[in-house]
Design a protein around this motif. Structure first.
Motif, mmCIF file in Angstrom:
data_model
loop_
_atom_site.group_PDB
_atom_site.id
_atom_site.type_symbol
_atom_site.label_atom_id
_atom_site.label_comp_id
_atom_site.label_asym_id
_atom_site.label_seq_id
_atom_site.Cartn_x
_atom_site.Cartn_y
_atom_site.Cartn_z
ATOM 1 N N ARG A 108 18.940 63.366 29.363
ATOM 2 C CA ARG A 108 20.154 64.197 29.292
ATOM 3 C C ARG A 108 20.451 64.712 30.694
ATOM 4 N N PRO A 109 21.708 64.606 31.161
ATOM 5 C CA PRO A 109 22.016 65.045 32.523
ATOM 6 C C PRO A 109 21.864 66.557 32.695
ATOM 7 N N GLU A 110 21.202 66.954 33.768
ATOM 8 C CA GLU A 110 21.158 68.375 34.151
ATOM 9 C C GLU A 110 22.391 68.646 35.027
ATOM 10 N N ILE A 111 22.699 67.665 35.876
ATOM 11 C CA ILE A 111 23.888 67.769 36.743
ATOM 12 C C ILE A 111 24.667 66.466 36.616
ATOM 13 N N VAL A 112 25.968 66.589 36.357
ATOM 14 C CA VAL A 112 26.838 65.401 36.368
ATOM 15 C C VAL A 112 27.646 65.455 37.662
ATOM 16 N N PRO A 113 27.389 64.537 38.590
ATOM 17 C CA PRO A 113 28.103 64.597 39.865
ATOM 18 C C PRO A 113 29.577 64.249 39.730
ATOM 19 N N ALA A 114 30.339 64.658 40.745
ATOM 20 C CA ALA A 114 31.765 64.288 40.775
ATOM 21 C C ALA A 114 31.873 62.789 41.024
ATOM 22 N N SER A 115 33.022 62.242 40.673
ATOM 23 C CA SER A 115 33.240 60.812 40.894
ATOM 24 C C SER A 115 33.159 60.495 42.382
ATOM 25 N N ARG A 116 32.551 59.367 42.717
ATOM 26 C CA ARG A 116 32.508 58.940 44.113
ATOM 27 C C ARG A 116 33.788 58.195 44.487
ATOM 28 N N GLY A 117 34.652 58.006 43.492
ATOM 29 C CA GLY A 117 35.939 57.361 43.752
ATOM 30 C C GLY A 117 35.781 55.862 43.942
ATOM 31 N N ARG A 118 36.880 55.184 43.828
ATOM 32 C CA ARG A 118 36.875 53.727 43.987
ATOM 33 C C ARG A 118 38.146 53.303 44.703
ATOM 34 N N LYS A 119 38.088 52.138 45.347
ATOM 35 C CA LYS A 119 39.305 51.569 45.927
ATOM 36 C C LYS A 119 40.244 51.194 44.788
ATOM 37 N N GLU A 120 41.520 51.187 45.070
ATOM 38 C CA GLU A 120 42.478 50.794 44.033
ATOM 39 C C GLU A 120 42.405 49.288 43.791
ATOM 40 N N ALA A 121 42.755 48.897 42.565
ATOM 41 C CA ALA A 121 42.665 47.480 42.197
ATOM 42 C C ALA A 121 43.414 46.594 43.181
ATOM 43 N N LYS A 122 44.616 47.054 43.593
ATOM 44 C CA LYS A 122 45.418 46.171 44.460
ATOM 45 C C LYS A 122 44.779 45.999 45.853
ATOM 46 N N GLU A 123 43.915 46.949 46.230
ATOM 47 C CA GLU A 123 43.210 46.834 47.515
ATOM 48 C C GLU A 123 42.148 45.743 47.485
ATOM 49 N N VAL A 124 41.627 45.496 46.304
ATOM 50 C CA VAL A 124 40.494 44.565 46.212
ATOM 51 C C VAL A 124 40.875 43.286 45.455
ATOM 52 N N THR A 125 42.175 43.078 45.299
ATOM 53 C CA THR A 125 42.636 41.922 44.524
ATOM 54 C C THR A 125 43.567 41.057 45.359
ATOM 55 N N THR A 126 43.383 39.756 45.267
ATOM 56 C CA THR A 126 44.299 38.801 45.896
ATOM 57 C C THR A 126 44.731 37.810 44.826
ATOM 58 N N PHE A 127 46.002 37.727 44.585
ATOM 59 C CA PHE A 127 46.508 36.712 43.654
ATOM 60 C C PHE A 127 46.788 35.436 44.457
ATOM 61 N N ILE A 128 46.191 34.366 44.078
ATOM 62 C CA ILE A 128 46.375 33.109 44.793
ATOM 63 C C ILE A 128 47.307 32.225 43.974
ATOM 64 N N ASP A 129 48.555 32.084 44.463
ATOM 65 C CA ASP A 129 49.549 31.322 43.685
ATOM 66 C C ASP A 129 49.404 29.810 43.947
#
Ligand code: FMN
Length: 207
Positions: free
Chosen positions: A186-207
């Protein structure tokens, strides 16, 4: 809990309450973990649950000793080493630790590569260790299943610096090898979110 909520709310927990985690609860979580996608459905995983305080403390001691040996050989000061030890041994603050093992699995394609002169290392580099990817999928399921039940976890590979020593202590023998340690409680401390890059930052659509 909705899937999107579960995914976004989960955190790595590093400070735990000491109340034990019942075996049935752990089995329920593992029963979700094993539904992960996995290479050729070989299910090359095993889950060792350590809930004995002395054994968990001994595991932390094994990791500490190994890091001290490495530091002594590389001139790392005790001051520099302390946070490294803390990060690799924090599992000793949890009431239980799930040790996940994997087993190398070779397919027909791997065999053909070998017959064509590829070394084991070249095959691993080319094929990106499907067994480890499968373990990762199972661990992510495990983390989600734990969070859904109100348990915190921390996926840890830091302790693997002492992998052979831990395997010998836990009686894990070839062809199995430890992939990760998952402290749970059981968590004693729940840390804040470390955040993530946005999907569009890490996505490349290859047409
Ligand atoms: C493969 C892997 C290994 C990790 N090893 C450690 C570790 O040894 N020690 C630790 O404190 N956290 C470890 N983590 C947890 C990450 O630090 C954590 O997931 C990341 O910082 C994002 O934070 P969050 O899980 O709370 O979103 C590991 C995570 C992964 C996926």
């Amino acid at each position: 809990m909705e899937f999107s909520e579960l995914v976004q709310e989960r955190r790595s927990v590093r400070v735990f309450k000491q109340e034990p985690v019942p075996q049935e609860e752990i089995l329920e979580m593992i029963s979700k973990a094993v539904f992960a996608a996995n290479a050729r459905n070989r299910q090359m995983w095993h889950f060792y649950v350590v809930n004995n305080k002395d054994k968990i403390a001994k595991m932390a001691e094994i990791v500490t000793t190994r890091l001290e040996e490495l530091a002594a050989k590389t001139g790392v000061s005790p001051q520099e080493l302390k946070p490294v030890i803390n990060a690799a041994t924090l599992f000793d603050k949890a009431p239980a630790v799930i040790v996940v093992s994997t087993r190398l699995s070779r397919s027909k394609a791997d065999w053909m590569l070998k017959e064509n002169g590829y070394s084991e290392l070249e095959i691993d580099n080319l094929r990106c260790r499907p067994d480890l990817q499968s373990i990762g999928a199972a661990i992510q399921n495990l983390l989600m299943a734990a969070w859904e039940k109100g348990y915190g976890t921390c996926w840890m590979t830091g302790p693997c610096v002492a992998r052979p020593e831990l395997e010998s202590f836990l009686g894990i023998t070839e062809p199995d090898s430890i992939a990760a340690l998952i402290p749970i409680g059981r968590p004693e401390i729940v840390p804040a979110s470390r955040g993530r890059k946005e999907a569009k930052e890490v996505t490349t659509f290859i047409d």
